[in-house]
Motif scaffolding. Structure first.
Motif, PDB file in Angstrom:
ATOM      1  N   ARG A  39       0.851  -1.188   0.000  1.00 30.34           N
ATOM      2  CA  ARG A  39       0.000   0.000   0.000  1.00 30.34           C
ATOM      3  C   ARG A  39       0.887   1.238   0.000  1.00 30.34           C
ATOM      4  O   ARG A  39       1.803   1.342   0.816  1.00 30.34           O
ATOM      5  CB  ARG A  39      -0.878  -0.017   1.246  1.00 30.34           C
ATOM      6  CG  ARG A  39      -2.211   0.665   1.093  1.00 30.34           C
ATOM      7  CD  ARG A  39      -3.156   0.149   2.161  1.00 30.34           C
ATOM      8  NE  ARG A  39      -4.482   0.700   2.000  1.00 30.34           N
ATOM      9  CZ  ARG A  39      -4.901   1.797   2.604  1.00 30.34           C
ATOM     10  NH1 ARG A  39      -4.090   2.451   3.398  1.00 30.34           N
ATOM     11  NH2 ARG A  39      -6.128   2.242   2.421  1.00 30.34           N
ATOM     12  N   PHE A  60      -6.465   4.687 -14.508  1.00 32.31           N
ATOM     13  CA  PHE A  60      -6.528   3.624 -13.509  1.00 32.31           C
ATOM     14  C   PHE A  60      -7.553   2.566 -13.899  1.00 32.31           C
ATOM     15  O   PHE A  60      -7.356   1.376 -13.660  1.00 32.31           O
ATOM     16  CB  PHE A  60      -6.865   4.207 -12.139  1.00 32.31           C
ATOM     17  CG  PHE A  60      -5.702   4.881 -11.472  1.00 32.31           C
ATOM     18  CD1 PHE A  60      -4.841   4.162 -10.664  1.00 32.31           C
ATOM     19  CD2 PHE A  60      -5.460   6.228 -11.665  1.00 32.31           C
ATOM     20  CE1 PHE A  60      -3.758   4.771 -10.051  1.00 32.31           C
ATOM     21  CE2 PHE A  60      -4.381   6.853 -11.056  1.00 32.31           C
ATOM     22  CZ  PHE A  60      -3.528   6.122 -10.250  1.00 32.31           C
ATOM     23  N   TYR A  65      -5.896  -0.949 -12.010  1.00 29.25           N
ATOM     24  CA  TYR A  65      -5.130  -0.826 -10.783  1.00 29.25           C
ATOM     25  C   TYR A  65      -6.085  -0.781  -9.595  1.00 29.25           C
ATOM     26  O   TYR A  65      -7.204  -0.278  -9.695  1.00 29.25           O
ATOM     27  CB  TYR A  65      -4.279   0.447 -10.806  1.00 29.25           C
ATOM     28  CG  TYR A  65      -3.168   0.426 -11.833  1.00 29.25           C
ATOM     29  CD1 TYR A  65      -2.284  -0.643 -11.916  1.00 29.25           C
ATOM     30  CD2 TYR A  65      -2.998   1.483 -12.726  1.00 29.25           C
ATOM     31  CE1 TYR A  65      -1.265  -0.661 -12.856  1.00 29.25           C
ATOM     32  CE2 TYR A  65      -1.979   1.481 -13.662  1.00 29.25           C
ATOM     33  CZ  TYR A  65      -1.115   0.404 -13.726  1.00 29.25           C
ATOM     34  OH  TYR A  65      -0.113   0.385 -14.657  1.00 29.25           O
ATOM     35  N   ASN A  66      -5.614  -1.285  -8.467  1.00 28.55           N
ATOM     36  CA  ASN A  66      -6.435  -1.360  -7.265  1.00 28.55           C
ATOM     37  C   ASN A  66      -6.326  -0.051  -6.477  1.00 28.55           C
ATOM     38  O   ASN A  66      -5.372   0.160  -5.733  1.00 28.55           O
ATOM     39  CB  ASN A  66      -5.986  -2.547  -6.403  1.00 28.55           C
ATOM     40  CG  ASN A  66      -6.872  -2.736  -5.189  1.00 28.55           C
ATOM     41  OD1 ASN A  66      -8.011  -2.281  -5.162  1.00 28.55           O
ATOM     42  ND2 ASN A  66      -6.344  -3.403  -4.182  1.00 28.55           N
ATOM     43  N   ILE A  67      -7.313   0.842  -6.646  1.00 23.56           N
ATOM     44  CA  ILE A  67      -7.312   2.138  -5.967  1.00 23.56           C
ATOM     45  C   ILE A  67      -8.037   2.022  -4.633  1.00 23.56           C
ATOM     46  O   ILE A  67      -9.169   1.556  -4.570  1.00 23.56           O
ATOM     47  CB  ILE A  67      -8.002   3.218  -6.824  1.00 23.56           C
ATOM     48  CG1 ILE A  67      -7.285   3.392  -8.159  1.00 23.56           C
ATOM     49  CG2 ILE A  67      -8.035   4.543  -6.079  1.00 23.56           C
ATOM     50  CD1 ILE A  67      -7.961   4.403  -9.063  1.00 23.56           C
ATOM     51  N   VAL A  87      -2.917   3.413  -3.486  1.00 21.85           N
ATOM     52  CA  VAL A  87      -3.051   2.172  -4.248  1.00 21.85           C
ATOM     53  C   VAL A  87      -2.419   1.023  -3.484  1.00 21.85           C
ATOM     54  O   VAL A  87      -1.579   1.227  -2.607  1.00 21.85           O
ATOM     55  CB  VAL A  87      -2.384   2.283  -5.642  1.00 21.85           C
ATOM     56  CG1 VAL A  87      -3.045   3.356  -6.474  1.00 21.85           C
ATOM     57  CG2 VAL A  87      -0.887   2.543  -5.512  1.00 21.85           C
ATOM     58  N   GLU A  89      -0.561  -2.242  -4.837  1.00 16.52           N
ATOM     59  CA  GLU A  89      -0.076  -2.940  -6.019  1.00 16.52           C
ATOM     60  C   GLU A  89       1.363  -3.414  -5.784  1.00 16.52           C
ATOM     61  O   GLU A  89       2.067  -2.876  -4.931  1.00 16.52           O
ATOM     62  CB  GLU A  89      -0.100  -2.007  -7.239  1.00 16.52           C
ATOM     63  CG  GLU A  89      -1.480  -1.623  -7.738  1.00 16.52           C
ATOM     64  CD  GLU A  89      -2.176  -2.749  -8.474  1.00 16.52           C
ATOM     65  OE1 GLU A  89      -1.509  -3.746  -8.826  1.00 16.52           O
ATOM     66  OE2 GLU A  89      -3.398  -2.636  -8.703  1.00 16.52           O
TER      67      GLU A  89
END
Length: 203
Positions: A39, A60, A65-67, A87, A89
């Motif tokens: 994170r 994104f 991507y994991n926001i 994020v 990732e």
């Protein structure tokens, strides 16, 4: 009579895939572990013009991507805005996020902030008013403020680090929370370090 076993020439033999580890053992690329996600917070200084946030959000979305959160607001220069993205990732993806953001035309400067960055977020919490005195006491314990108090509901404001907000919400859940509005993190680099660097042509 043959002098030995027949087989393909050396250049025709299949080559094994995958890298070797420190013990010289070859690792199958299909089973090699993926990098662990972490994170982190990325900040981008952008030109304050219509459609910038949409372009950043689309980036994104396309890359999936994991926001965790995304906030945007004006800066000391009314022509600029600051976008703060949290994020989770793997490192290769985090590097790609910075590179891809830098390619967005209205983006002036992008960087990943360290864990020592000064960061805060705000949350509004609306709860049942069955025990207003206890709600007020817990709110004060977390340096919060009561914004609205009625016969049926109480709304409080809390500001702090992500962990402080999480702890405060855990303490308030006993009062039947009705609604939560949480801003997400905004952050600046600590000390004399500049959070963003603007080119001379924009200063």
């Amino acid at each position: 009579m043959s002098d030995g076993l027949q087989g393909p020439a050396p250049e025709e033999r299949p080559r094994p895939e995958g890298r070797r580890n420190s013990q010289g053992i070859r690792i199958d690329p299909e089973v090699e572990a993926e990098p662990e996600p972490r994170r982190t917070t990325i900040t981008a200084l952008v030109e304050n013009e219509p459609g910038v946030l949409s372009e950043v959000s689309d980036l994104f979305s396309r890359r999936q991507y994991n926001i965790e959160s995304l906030t945007v607001g004006t800066t000391q220069n009314p022509e600029w805005s600051r976008v703060t993205v949290v994020v989770e990732e793997p490192d290769p993806n985090i590097e790609q996020i910075e590179k891809q953001l830098d390619k967005v035309v209205p983006v002036i400067h992008t960087r990943e902030l360290g864990s020592d960055a000064v960061s805060r977020e705000l949350v509004l919490v609306k709860m049942d008013a069955d025990e207003p005195e206890r709600v007020h006491a817990i709110t004060e314990m977390y340096d919060g403020t009561t914004l609205d108090a009625g016969p049926r509901s109480v709304t409080v404001e809390l500001t702090g680090s992500e962990r402080e907000i999480d702890d405060a919400l855990d303490a308030l859940r006993q009062f039947d929370i009705r609604e939560i509005a949480r801003t997400g993190k905004t952050a600046l680099a600590r000390g004399e370090t500049k959070t963003s660097i603007a080119p001379d042509r924009l200063k």
